[in-house]
Design a protein around this motif. Structure first.
Motif, PDB file in Angstrom:
ATOM      1  N   SER A   1       0.815  -1.206   0.000  1.00 60.25           N
ATOM      2  CA  SER A   1       0.000   0.000   0.000  1.00 60.25           C
ATOM      3  C   SER A   1       0.851   1.259   0.000  1.00 60.25           C
ATOM      4  O   SER A   1       0.454   2.279  -0.547  1.00 60.25           O
TER       5      SER A   1
ATOM      6  N   GLN B   1       3.316   1.916  -1.647  1.00 63.37           N
ATOM      7  CA  GLN B   1       3.849   2.275  -2.948  1.00 63.37           C
ATOM      8  C   GLN B   1       2.787   2.813  -3.897  1.00 63.37           C
ATOM      9  O   GLN B   1       3.095   3.184  -5.014  1.00 63.37           O
ATOM     10  N   ASP B   2       1.557   2.809  -3.485  1.00 63.41           N
ATOM     11  CA  ASP B   2       0.514   3.329  -4.352  1.00 63.41           C
ATOM     12  C   ASP B   2       0.189   4.754  -3.924  1.00 63.41           C
ATOM     13  O   ASP B   2      -0.329   4.980  -2.835  1.00 63.41           O
ATOM     14  N   PHE B   3       0.481   5.675  -4.790  1.00 66.27           N
ATOM     15  CA  PHE B   3       0.307   7.080  -4.429  1.00 66.27           C
ATOM     16  C   PHE B   3      -1.132   7.417  -4.066  1.00 66.27           C
ATOM     17  O   PHE B   3      -1.383   8.280  -3.245  1.00 66.27           O
ATOM     18  N   LEU B   4      -2.075   6.733  -4.693  1.00 65.13           N
ATOM     19  CA  LEU B   4      -3.478   7.070  -4.426  1.00 65.13           C
ATOM     20  C   LEU B   4      -3.845   6.923  -2.954  1.00 65.13           C
ATOM     21  O   LEU B   4      -4.674   7.641  -2.442  1.00 65.13           O
ATOM     22  N   LEU B   5      -3.215   5.976  -2.319  1.00 65.45           N
ATOM     23  CA  LEU B   5      -3.594   5.692  -0.933  1.00 65.45           C
ATOM     24  C   LEU B   5      -3.070   6.733   0.051  1.00 65.45           C
ATOM     25  O   LEU B   5      -3.486   6.767   1.193  1.00 65.45           O
ATOM     26  N   GLN B   6      -2.138   7.531  -0.400  1.00 63.22           N
ATOM     27  CA  GLN B   6      -1.662   8.578   0.512  1.00 63.22           C
ATOM     28  C   GLN B   6      -2.288   9.928   0.196  1.00 63.22           C
ATOM     29  O   GLN B   6      -2.011  10.905   0.871  1.00 63.22           O
ATOM     30  N   LEU B   7      -3.101   9.950  -0.847  1.00 66.10           N
ATOM     31  CA  LEU B   7      -3.734  11.213  -1.197  1.00 66.10           C
ATOM     32  C   LEU B   7      -4.942  11.462  -0.293  1.00 66.10           C
ATOM     33  O   LEU B   7      -5.517  10.526   0.250  1.00 66.10           O
ATOM     34  N   PRO B   8      -5.305  12.730  -0.163  1.00 69.12           N
ATOM     35  CA  PRO B   8      -6.437  13.038   0.736  1.00 69.12           C
ATOM     36  C   PRO B   8      -7.774  12.718   0.081  1.00 69.12           C
ATOM     37  O   PRO B   8      -8.567  13.608  -0.193  1.00 69.12           O
ATOM     38  N   ILE B   9      -7.989  11.470  -0.216  1.00 69.74           N
ATOM     39  CA  ILE B   9      -9.275  11.032  -0.773  1.00 69.74           C
ATOM     40  C   ILE B   9      -9.901  10.095   0.253  1.00 69.74           C
ATOM     41  O   ILE B   9      -9.235   9.149   0.690  1.00 69.74           O
TER      42      ILE B   9
END
Lengths: 246, 482
Positions: B76, B78-86
């Motif tokens: 997880s 390494q996936d940028f999406l998971l650290q974004l404020p979404i």
């Protein structure tokens, strides 16, 4: 989102007595990290010390078993505000391989809500020497180029707090220099995990050394030097400290 | 969210090549499902099927969670999406649900078809499992021979064994599969001979010990050879599957103590020998228990050829299957997840000491085999698959692998050169086949009892609790559903 004056009232990164266990292994054992805003801190430690785990906990990708973590005063694992403040570069980060370099930056930048995204991308691309790869899919670029794109993706929103795990991995020497220069110009709080002392020396002022998930030393970088003989390399000093806890 | 970002969002999960591959698989699977519907066992109970399927799906999810160290997001960080404020909910709806449904739906259809046709017939699964053992045993000497550095020897052995298999299905009595065609003694003798050949090759291999330092160099070479991200999906699946066993054999993915306990060079041949012996034992038990004619089993050349169809179609179907298993795993992390999962599974296989765990770990992968076996059981369809679809794919892939395969060489300064995927490709076959067999023989018959137990318990509970249904119906009425 916190404004700058509000941030300055807090420790930007605070982890109190955190513990994280994987099966039988205690990766982090009662670690406390308190980094004031504007600091540039290197997180050093041998392989398996728990450096990457600390970063993942701070970013909120993992929850600690015990202890509390706040980023800019917000809970790390549940707050959208904390995520907005953070820029995180994972170790061995891989941008999305089916997108081009530019699309990767547009993608993350748009979701991050970066204003004037095109000029921001232009700046990062120029600083990192990515001009020739803008329309190339990540699938087709070298590992070093991927790393540069990852660095750009992690700081595209000019984060107040930057966490990086081995940022100079895979980069050639000129690219390393570009990244160091670019990061040095940023007015952010840095926590950089590395086991390469030269990176720590160029990018940070303070050092936290951990081993077996516990802090074994914390202080200024020049204080670290003073722990050894005058002609002793800093690597040797750090190595001795790490060996002492094995 | 703007259309552009949404488009990028989706594209970050799916490549065009992959979508094409998916369409192809869907075509094959839907075709097979239609075929199943026409010829399957229509008397099966739908309720039972649904319960069985539910249990199976829960098992898959549990396995995903367990093997993913408690997190459904592999790698997880390494996936940028998971650290974004979404918000996670939005993220799941916008991406992962799409992923999950697109791949999960195919698997779901397949599972439903398999359960529908195979329901209550574990004996047939055991039979197919035995076929699998036989197949695995047959390819064992072939696999071991691929360790021979001389291509001509590899070709001779490969062609020889292949010919031996084929002539058996044509009625030749001295073939390993003769036991299925009225020549149980001859078939066993040939099996025993092949076992000896396996052991001989294994001993030759064992005697070629290499220094630990060189072994480490070899390991790094194997790691390097797995470059999933540059491979097409189908080729990557192949690389992944056929390299992992050898990776495990070389000590990758193992703890330090594991490497010390099981010498990398020894592990694969030893495992192959153990499995070969097991295969022989199973075959013997099969024969002693009355053989195909007396026991009511219906082994035939159809199932035998179907076995080939199963194995090869398995690889084609592996992709959506695994994606379902890790339904929320970001696309570009898929390979890594699969590798980690399989390394663990094949580590267990190769050490040969935790067979049951292996079976459980293998469940999602082997689930596809059951489904493909369903296809293979029908002779006509199996031939169709093999002749028209599978063979060209198999051959073309083999050529692709062979074209860049060179023996790994360790130079004087310790650097390693060359890639060995083709050898891995062959070497891994028996292990896979045996793994499938374990699953078919042990796991499915046991697992098929689980829904029966659950359903029976449920019925018993509801019978003793008189107000059980009343309460539930009342709730439905209160909520306006009835």
């Amino acid at each position: 989102m916190l404004t700058e004056p509000e941030i300055l009232d807090h420790s930007c990164i605070r982890a109190m007595n955190i513990t994280k266990t994987f099966g039988q292994t205690k990766a982090i054992n009662g670690l406390t990290v308190d980094i004031s805003c504007g600091s540039r801190v290197a997180l050093l430690g041998p392989n398996g010390a728990g450096k990457s785990t600390v970063l993942k906990l701070l970013v909120g990708l993992m929850k600690p078993d015990f202890g509390e973590i706040t980023i800019g005063g917000y809970p790390a694992d549940s707050s959208m505000e904390a995520k907005k403040l953070l820029g995180y570069l994972p170790e061995d980060a891989t941008p999305y391989i089916s997108l081009t370099v530019k699309e990767n930056l547009q993608y993350v930048g748009a979701i991050r809500g970066v204003r004037d995204l095109d000029s921001r991308i232009e700046y990062l691309v120029s600083e990192l020497g990515l001009q020739d790869f803008l329309s190339t899919k990540i699938l087709k670029v070298s590992r070093g180029t991927r790393q540069k794109v990852s660095v750009a993706m992690s700081i595209i929103h000019s984060p107040k707090i930057v966490l990086m795990d081995e940022p100079l991995n895979y980069l050639d020497i000129p690219s390393q220099e570009n990244v160091i220069q670019m990061l040095s110009q940023m007015n952010s709080t840095f926590l950089i995990s590395t086991h390469i002392m030269s990176i720590a020396e160029r990018l940070t002022d303070d050092v936290i050394i951990i081993a077996r998930g516990q802090e074994i030393w914390k202080g200024k970088r020049n204080e670290l030097r003073s722990l050894g003989h005058s002609d002793e390399p800093v690597e040797a000093i750090v190595s001795r400290m790490m060996k002492n806890v094995r | 969210m703007s259309g552009k970002v949404l488009a990028l969002l989706l594209r970050s999960r799916f490549s065009r090549g992959y979508l094409g591959f998916l369409v192809f698989i869907a075509f094959l699977d839907v075709s097979s499902f239609i075929f199943i519907s026409d010829t399957g066992l229509k008397s099966s109970g739908l309720t039972y099927s649904v319960i069985y399927l539910s249990v199976f799906l829960i098992l898959l999810i549990l396995i995903t969670v367990v093997t993913g160290s408690g997190s459904p997001f592999s790698k997880s960080d390494q996936d940028f999406l998971l650290q974004l404020p979404i918000p996670k909910k939005t993220l799941i709806y916008s991406i992962f649900l799409v992923q999950f449904l697109s791949f999960g739906a195919i698997f779901f259809i397949l599972s439903l078809g398999a359960v529908y046709a195979y329901l209550g017939n574990p004996a047939r699964m055991i039979e197919i499992g035995l076929d699998g053992f036989l197949l695995g045993f047959l390819v064992t000497p072939l696999a071991i021979s691929t360790y021979n550095r001389v291509p001509s020897i590899r070709i001779v052995v490969g062609v020889g064994v292949s010919a031996l298999i084929i002539v058996g299905s044509l009625g030749f009595p001295y073939s390993p599969i003769s036991m299925y065609h009225g020549y149980p003694v001859q078939g066993n003798v040939v099996l025993a001979a092949l076992l000896l050949v396996s052991i001989y090759f294994s001993i030759v291999e064992l005697s070629r010990g290499i220094e630990p330092k060189q072994r480490r160099q070899l390991s790094s070479t194997y790691s390097y050879s797995i470059n999933y991200e540059r491979a097409s999906p189908y080729r990557a699946v192949m690389i992944n599957h056929f390299s992992v066993v050898t990776l495990a054999g070389q000590g990758n993915g193992m703890s330090r103590s594991g490497r010390q306990t099981f010498s990398g060079r020894l592990r694969l041949p030893v495992a192959v020998m153990v499995m070969g012996i097991l295969a022989a034992v199973f075959s013997l038990v099969y024969i002693l228990s009355g053989g195909p004619d007396k026991s009511g089993f219906t082994s035939s050349s159809g199932t035998f050829f179907g076995g080939f169809g199963i194995i090869i179609l398995f690889y084609l179907n592996f992709f959506p299957t695994t994606f379902f298993m890790g339904g929320v795993i970001p696309f570009e992390r898929f390979w890594i997840t699969a590798t980690a999962f399989q390394q663990r599974a094949y580590y267990l296989i190769t050490v040969g000491s935790k067979m049951l765990q292996t079976v459980v770990l293998e469940a999602p992968f082997v689930a596809a085999i059951i489904i493909m076996d369903l296809i293979g059981y029908h002779i006509t369809y199996a031939f169709f698959i093999i002749l028209l679809v599978i063979t060209p794919l198999y051959v073309s892939n083999f050529i692709i692998f062979s074209s860049f395969a060179r023996p790994v060489q360790v130079t004087e300064n310790g650097a390693s050169q060359g890639r060995s995927s083709a050898r891995n490709f062959i070497a891994a076959v028996p292990t896979f086949v045996f793994a499938f067999s374990y699953f078919l023989i042990i796991f499915i018959p046991i697992a098929s009892l689980v829904p029966v137990i659950i359903f029976s318990s449920f019925l018993a509970y509801s019978a003793f609790k008189q107000d059980f249904w009343d309460k539930r119906v009342m709730k439905l009425v209160e909520r306006g559903y009835v």
